[in-house]
Design a protein around this motif. Structure first.
Motif, short mmCIF file in Angstrom:
data_model
loop_
_atom_site.label_atom_id
_atom_site.label_comp_id
_atom_site.label_asym_id
_atom_site.label_seq_id
_atom_site.Cartn_x
_atom_site.Cartn_y
_atom_site.Cartn_z
N UNK A 70 0.81 -1.77 0.27
CA UNK A 70 0.18 -0.10 0.07
C UNK A 70 0.99 0.69 0.30
N UNK A 71 2.29 0.69 0.69
CA UNK A 71 2.93 1.86 -0.05
C UNK A 71 2.89 2.99 -0.81
N UNK A 72 3.24 2.14 -1.72
CA UNK A 72 3.70 2.10 -3.38
C UNK A 72 2.37 2.74 -4.08
N UNK A 73 1.68 3.06 -3.51
CA UNK A 73 0.46 3.45 -4.31
C UNK A 73 0.65 4.95 -4.70
N UNK A 74 0.21 5.49 -5.74
CA UNK A 74 0.47 6.92 -5.68
C UNK A 74 -1.26 7.80 -5.83
N UNK A 75 -1.92 6.15 -6.37
CA UNK A 75 -3.21 7.33 -6.47
C UNK A 75 -4.52 5.92 -5.96
N UNK A 120 -12.98 0.55 -4.21
CA UNK A 120 -11.56 1.11 -4.38
C UNK A 120 -10.93 1.21 -5.14
N UNK A 121 -9.77 1.29 -6.14
CA UNK A 121 -9.21 0.95 -6.93
C UNK A 121 -7.97 1.85 -7.27
N UNK A 122 -6.62 1.48 -8.07
CA UNK A 122 -5.40 2.01 -7.07
C UNK A 122 -4.26 2.53 -8.16
N UNK A 123 -3.42 2.93 -8.09
CA UNK A 123 -2.73 2.78 -9.45
C UNK A 123 -1.70 2.81 -8.53
N UNK A 124 -0.49 1.79 -8.88
CA UNK A 124 0.99 1.36 -7.54
C UNK A 124 2.19 2.07 -8.97
N UNK A 125 3.01 2.28 -8.01
CA UNK A 125 4.30 2.67 -8.65
C UNK A 125 5.37 1.65 -8.12
N UNK A 126 5.96 0.72 -8.64
CA UNK A 126 7.19 0.22 -8.61
C UNK A 126 8.33 0.79 -8.39
N UNK A 127 9.14 0.09 -7.60
CA UNK A 127 10.73 0.56 -7.38
C UNK A 127 11.30 0.32 -8.72
#
Length: 127
Positions: A70-75, A120-127
């Motif tokens: 969840x800490x990688x979720x941007x939106x 809920x929906x989301x956009x996540x960005x990985x390292x």
């Protein structure tokens, strides 16, 4: 660019023509998660807060399956059938997220799949 489909049995299976999530490069687009119990496909028992918690648990499971959390979720996109429950969403989110918080939209909708009160929906960005 190739897309990677994310699928986990730790979250409910898709109930339509979509994937739980799709990774494109370092970005993961997560479909709407509703409060279904993954093992049974039933709507979680309880009040609105129970629905919010189950939907976020499903979202978290998909994030983990994609290699993040969840800490990688941007939106986030929050969908409520009754906007008077907005405070409950915020209270649960303060337990699950820390500052800086993801960008977010909150939208009141007439109805949601299976008659649930929250998605809920989301956009996540990985390292």
């Amino acid at each position: 660019m190739a897309f990677d489909i994310i699928q986990t049995d730790q979250a409910p299976a898709a109930i339509g023509t979509y994937s739980q999530a799709v990774r494109a490069g370092k970005t993961v687009y997560i479909s709407g998660a509703i409060p279904l119990v993954p093992a049974t496909g039933d709507i979680v028992e309880g009040d609105f807060e129970a629905q919010v918690r189950e939907a976020f648990a499903n979202l978290k499971a998909i994030c983990v399956a994609a290699g993040g959390d969840l800490g990688k979720v941007a939106r986030l996109g929050l969908y409520l059938t009754d906007l008077s429950n907005f405070g409950t969403c915020n209270a649960v989110m303060t337990e699950l997220f820390s500052a800086p918080y993801p960008a977010r939209s909150t939208i009141e909708v007439k109805g949601l799949p299976r008659g649930v009160a929250f998605e809920v929906d989301a956009v996540m960005v990985l390292d």
